[in-house]
Design a protein around this motif. Structure first.
Motif, PDB file in Angstrom:
ATOM      1  N   SER A   9     -12.517  24.348 -31.879  1.00 38.86           N
ATOM      2  CA  SER A   9     -11.495  25.279 -31.390  1.00 38.86           C
ATOM      3  C   SER A   9     -10.755  24.739 -30.175  1.00 38.86           C
ATOM      4  CB  SER A   9     -12.140  26.625 -31.056  1.00 38.86           C
ATOM      5  OG  SER A   9     -13.170  26.459 -30.079  1.00 38.86           O
ATOM      6  N   ASP A  10     -11.450  24.026 -29.282  1.00 43.61           N
ATOM      7  CA  ASP A  10     -10.766  23.500 -28.104  1.00 43.61           C
ATOM      8  C   ASP A  10      -9.747  22.424 -28.487  1.00 43.61           C
ATOM      9  OD1 ASP A  10     -12.815  21.853 -28.950  1.00 43.61           O
ATOM     10  OD2 ASP A  10     -13.235  21.082 -26.935  1.00 43.61           O
ATOM     11  N   ASP A  69     -11.746  30.914 -30.861  1.00 43.46           N
ATOM     12  CA  ASP A  69     -13.158  30.859 -30.476  1.00 43.46           C
ATOM     13  C   ASP A  69     -14.002  31.910 -31.183  1.00 43.46           C
ATOM     14  OD1 ASP A  69     -12.808  28.740 -28.705  1.00 43.46           O
ATOM     15  OD2 ASP A  69     -12.147  30.072 -27.102  1.00 43.46           O
ATOM     16  N   SER A  70     -13.357  32.866 -31.837  1.00 42.91           N
ATOM     17  CA  SER A  70     -14.086  33.954 -32.482  1.00 42.91           C
ATOM     18  C   SER A  70     -14.410  33.601 -33.927  1.00 42.91           C
ATOM     19  CB  SER A  70     -13.267  35.244 -32.423  1.00 42.91           C
ATOM     20  OG  SER A  70     -12.044  35.071 -33.133  1.00 42.91           O
ATOM     21  N   ASP A  71     -15.272  34.389 -34.514  1.00 48.72           N
ATOM     22  CA  ASP A  71     -15.634  34.221 -35.925  1.00 48.72           C
ATOM     23  C   ASP A  71     -14.713  35.104 -36.756  1.00 48.72           C
ATOM     24  OD1 ASP A  71     -16.819  33.576 -38.257  1.00 48.72           O
ATOM     25  OD2 ASP A  71     -18.634  34.774 -37.943  1.00 48.72           O
ATOM     26  N   SER A  72     -13.465  34.652 -36.942  1.00 45.15           N
ATOM     27  CA  SER A  72     -12.454  35.454 -37.615  1.00 45.15           C
ATOM     28  C   SER A  72     -11.813  34.642 -38.731  1.00 45.15           C
ATOM     29  CB  SER A  72     -11.386  35.918 -36.622  1.00 45.15           C
ATOM     30  OG  SER A  72     -10.738  34.799 -36.030  1.00 45.15           O
ATOM     31  N   THR A  73     -10.983  35.327 -39.516  1.00 51.15           N
ATOM     32  CA  THR A  73     -10.285  34.665 -40.624  1.00 51.15           C
ATOM     33  C   THR A  73      -9.338  33.602 -40.111  1.00 51.15           C
ATOM     34  OG1 THR A  73     -10.418  36.675 -41.958  1.00 51.15           O
ATOM     35  CG2 THR A  73      -8.767  35.039 -42.593  1.00 51.15           C
ATOM     36  N   LEU A 126      -3.158  33.437 -29.928  1.00 50.93           N
ATOM     37  CA  LEU A 126      -3.755  32.777 -31.090  1.00 50.93           C
ATOM     38  C   LEU A 126      -4.871  31.833 -30.682  1.00 50.93           C
ATOM     39  CD1 LEU A 126      -3.686  32.273 -34.149  1.00 50.93           C
ATOM     40  CD2 LEU A 126      -1.991  30.482 -33.734  1.00 50.93           C
ATOM     41  N   CYS A 127      -4.667  31.080 -29.608  1.00 53.02           N
ATOM     42  CA  CYS A 127      -5.691  30.122 -29.166  1.00 53.02           C
ATOM     43  C   CYS A 127      -6.963  30.833 -28.721  1.00 53.02           C
ATOM     44  CB  CYS A 127      -5.142  29.250 -28.041  1.00 53.02           C
ATOM     45  SG  CYS A 127      -3.865  28.076 -28.582  1.00 53.02           S
ATOM     46  N   LYS A 138      -5.644  22.699 -28.040  1.00 51.56           N
ATOM     47  CA  LYS A 138      -4.910  21.632 -27.355  1.00 51.56           C
ATOM     48  C   LYS A 138      -3.791  21.084 -28.241  1.00 51.56           C
ATOM     49  CE  LYS A 138      -5.619  17.142 -25.112  1.00 51.56           C
ATOM     50  NZ  LYS A 138      -6.624  16.091 -24.779  1.00 51.56           N
ATOM     51  N   TYR A 139      -4.057  20.949 -29.528  1.00 48.89           N
ATOM     52  CA  TYR A 139      -3.063  20.440 -30.472  1.00 48.89           C
ATOM     53  C   TYR A 139      -1.890  21.406 -30.598  1.00 48.89           C
ATOM     54  CZ  TYR A 139      -1.076  18.935 -34.955  1.00 48.89           C
ATOM     55  OH  TYR A 139      -0.220  18.530 -35.946  1.00 48.89           O
TER      56      TYR A 139
END
Length: 684
Positions: free
Chosen positions: A284-285, A306-310, A301-302, A289-290
């Motif tokens: 996720s990091d 970090d969450s467990d989402s779709t 959105l960023c 960054k991308y």
């Protein structure tokens, strides 16, 4: 009579001497060791790496890095089993002296970036590896890094790792081994020459390199093959692998599992002695960054990555991150659109819906105004229609040109199976109907008429419903020396016969000069017609599709002009002696030279016109630009693509929809082509 035999014997001796010298030079070149060809191929692979380095931005510090771990799905052997297999080989496989130390986490195959080539050399003693990754996970970039790494530690004359795009294998074409050899010849044209006689009488160097294990195939796009072809290829590879013969296979996990498992799922036939790795999602990091490298409202959105989402699951691959960044960066996004809308679970309940949305938003984003405010030459609607048609056409002709992502301009003329079937039946009806009508009017010939109708129908269906892949672009004319001696000898005999005919009719005086002159002329004409032909362009050199098309057009015109001159000289040589002999019999008062010159002028015009027509037909079938022009006209008249199709493809390349690999274009990803083809078929 004795003089004629002496002249014929002299001509035969001359042809034999030429052929002997030619064969001697060929034999000397043939006995060069295969290691020389392997080194030449490695040189071409380094050139390809330099092109791929710019294409995929492999050394870009801002590019996403691909990481992997050992395969945990049971689709490959563990390292302990691989080492046991290597230990059974004779002589026993030895661990390289510079083997890297195992990692602290216990996973000896885990790595990131450019580590794979060293891991393959130091920790996989069989050299056999299965790379598994989901769609868009970065397999292409990883394979390019692997090839570059293997070239770094390859010894002179040793095996060469070569990427073989299985998706480009035409299932209605040659078998896999022949196609792989032809693919190697495309990379290094000198591999089409014969190998040393110890490998066989008529064995090409490409076939010998594959047979001797000097080619390590990196079979990419295995999942792009139909299921039956996947199982056949895997079974054939497993049976043909010899001890100490390395191999790399790249596939999506689901496609590889279907080929490995039996239909009832009770057993698995794994690739012998092959370890396996699976590509990991983008952390996720790194994804955040991308995305932030481009301007946009990325904060919301960023944070959700970090969450467990779709959305976090969907944006865990390099492909979806690229699509998202392109669709929502500030200069190109739809007014009012925001990246935060991707977190709407009601609108995007699963990953498939979110990926479909990103694909749908990609084309409108790249065909809006540029950063300078310049309008694109084609609207987003027209570009969308054209790209969907090309993707669908590419999918429909996969049995002829393969199912890969390449979009070569010299293959666009191929017809889909449905159109080929309709055309075959329509042509059969037109050809067979007259035969049947003749048989109905005359019952005595009805059986023969029906028999001929069946033969014509079968021939038409064989040609139209099962076409060949066709020729690629040509680059200049050159001598194909293997086709010169026999046509030249036949031409010399025809020239001697022509001289003898003119001598017997009294148009020429008997002597060695007419025989030698006509024999030399017709020998030259025969050599030019059969040996002076277009050469296939080397598409993996630093060329562009536009430059290949320009070269092919120049070759077309040059070849047509060559045939025009040859045919004009041939016919003119037939009428020149009678005309020359009739000059002394002209009565200037009654006929005059004007009528004779006018008749000669008419004959010259007819001969030249016939030569231009024959040259046009010969050039049409020896080059690719004529078929491409007809394809552009056909697609343009139906409104499916712009008439200036190559200009459109080049513009799509600069906008990031297509990428250029040598002289061909490719859809940026196979998933993009599949999405466009499916949507295009749904709209038809």
């Amino acid at each position: 009579m004795t003089g004629r035999l002496a002249i014929a014997l002299a001509l035969a001796t001359l042809v034999w001497e030429f052929w002997s010298r030619f064969e001697g030079r060929q034999e000397e070149e043939r006995e060069q060791p295969l290691s020389t060809s392997a080194d030449l191929l490695a040189k071409r692979m380094r050139e390809q790496w330099q092109a791929a380095e710019d294409l995929h931005r492999l050394n870009d510090t801002h590019a996403l890095s691909v990481a992997w771990r050992s395969d945990t799905s049971g689709l490959s052997f563990d390292l302990a089993t691989v080492r046991e297999v290597a230990a059974t080989w004779e002589p026993a496989a030895e661990q390289p002296p510079n083997a890297t130390a195992p990692p602290t986490n216990g996973d000896e195959l885990a790595g990131e970036g450019a580590d794979l080539s060293q891991i393959l050399r130091d920790r996989v003693p069989t050299g056999r590896l299965v790379i598994l990754g989901k769609a868009g996970s970065g397999k292409t970039v990883l394979v390019e890094r692997l090839l570059h790494g293997t070239l770094g530690w390859r010894s002179e004359g040793g095996p060469v790792h070569v990427r073989i795009p299985l998706g480009s294998w035409p299932l209605e074409g040659p078998d896999l081994d022949s196609w792989m050899a032809s693919y190697l010849i495309r990379i290094e044209p000198s591999l089409r020459y014969l190998a040393p006689r110890s490998h066989g009488k008529h064995v090409r160097r490409a076939d010998a390199l594959l047979e001797e294990g000097l080619i390590v195939p990196v079979l990419d796009g295995f999942d792009e093959l139909p299921l039956s072809a996947r199982r056949h290829v895997l079974r054939k590879i497993s049976a043909a692998l010899r001890a100490k013969q390395p191999l790399v296979l790249v596939s999506r996990p689901d496609g590889y599992r279907e080929a490995v498992e039996t239909p009832d799922g009770s057993d698995r036939h794994l690739l012998p002695g092959a370890a396996g790795i699976e590509l990991l999602p983008v952390p996720s990091d790194q994804a955040a960054k991308y995305l932030r490298q481009k301007g946009g409202d990325w904060d919301g959105l960023c944070q959700s990555l970090d969450s467990d989402s779709t959305v976090s699951s969907a944006l865990s691959s390099p492909l979806t991150l690229f699509l998202c960044r392109t669709a929502y960066e500030r200069p190109t996004r739809t007014p009012g659109a925001s990246p935060s809308e991707l977190m709407d679970t009601a609108r995007f309940p699963d990953e498939r819906a979110l990926r479909t949305h990103l694909f749908e938003a990609f084309l409108p984003a790249v065909y809006r105004e540029s950063r300078t405010g310049e309008q694109p030459p084609w609207s987003a609607t027209k570009a969308d229609r054209a790209l969907r048609h090309l993707a669908r056409h590419r999918h429909d002709t996969a049995s002829i040109v393969g199912s890969g992502t390449d979009l070569s301009w010299w293959q666009i003329h191929h017809l889909g199976p449905r159109i080929r079937r309709r055309l075959a039946w329509a042509t059969s009806l037109v050809v067979a109907a007259p035969c049947v009508l003749v048989g109905v009017k005359n019952l005595a010939v009805l059986p023969s008429a029906l028999f001929l109708s069946l033969i014509f129908t079968g021939m038409i269906h064989a040609v139209l419903r099962h076409p060949a892949a066709g020729r690629g672009p040509a680059d200049r004319l050159g001598w194909h020396w293997r086709w010169v001696p026999v046509p030249a000898g036949i031409g010399a005999l025809m020239g001697a016969a022509m001289a003898n005919m003119h001598i017997e009719t009294g148009y020429l005086r008997e002597g060695p000069v007419p025989y030698a002159g006509f024999a030399a002329l017709f020998a030259f004409l025969g050599a030019v017609i059969c040996g002076w032909r277009p050469r296939q362009a080397e598409r993996d050199r630093p060329v562009t599709p536009s430059s290949l098309l320009r070269q092919d057009r120049r070759t077309f015109l040059t070849y047509q002009l060559t045939w025009t001159l040859v045919i004009t000289l041939t016919f003119f040589s037939m009428v020149a002696p009678p005309v020359w002999s009739s000059l002394t019999m002209l009565d200037r008062a009654d006929m005059g030279y004007g009528e004779l010159l006018l008749a000669l002028g008419h004959a010259l015009v007819y001969f030249t016109g016939f030569g231009m027509a024959a040259g046009f037909i010969a050039a049409y079938f020896q080059t690719a630009c004529g078929q491409f022009a007809l394809a552009c006209l056909r697609h343009g008249l139906t409104g499916r693509t712009p008439f200036r199709l190559l200009v459109f493809l080049d513009d799509a390349h600069h906008r990031g929809v297509l990428r250029q690999v040598g002289g061909t274009y490719e859809f940026r990803h196979v998933e993009l082509r599949r999405h466009l083809a499916a949507e295009g078929r749904a709209r038809c």
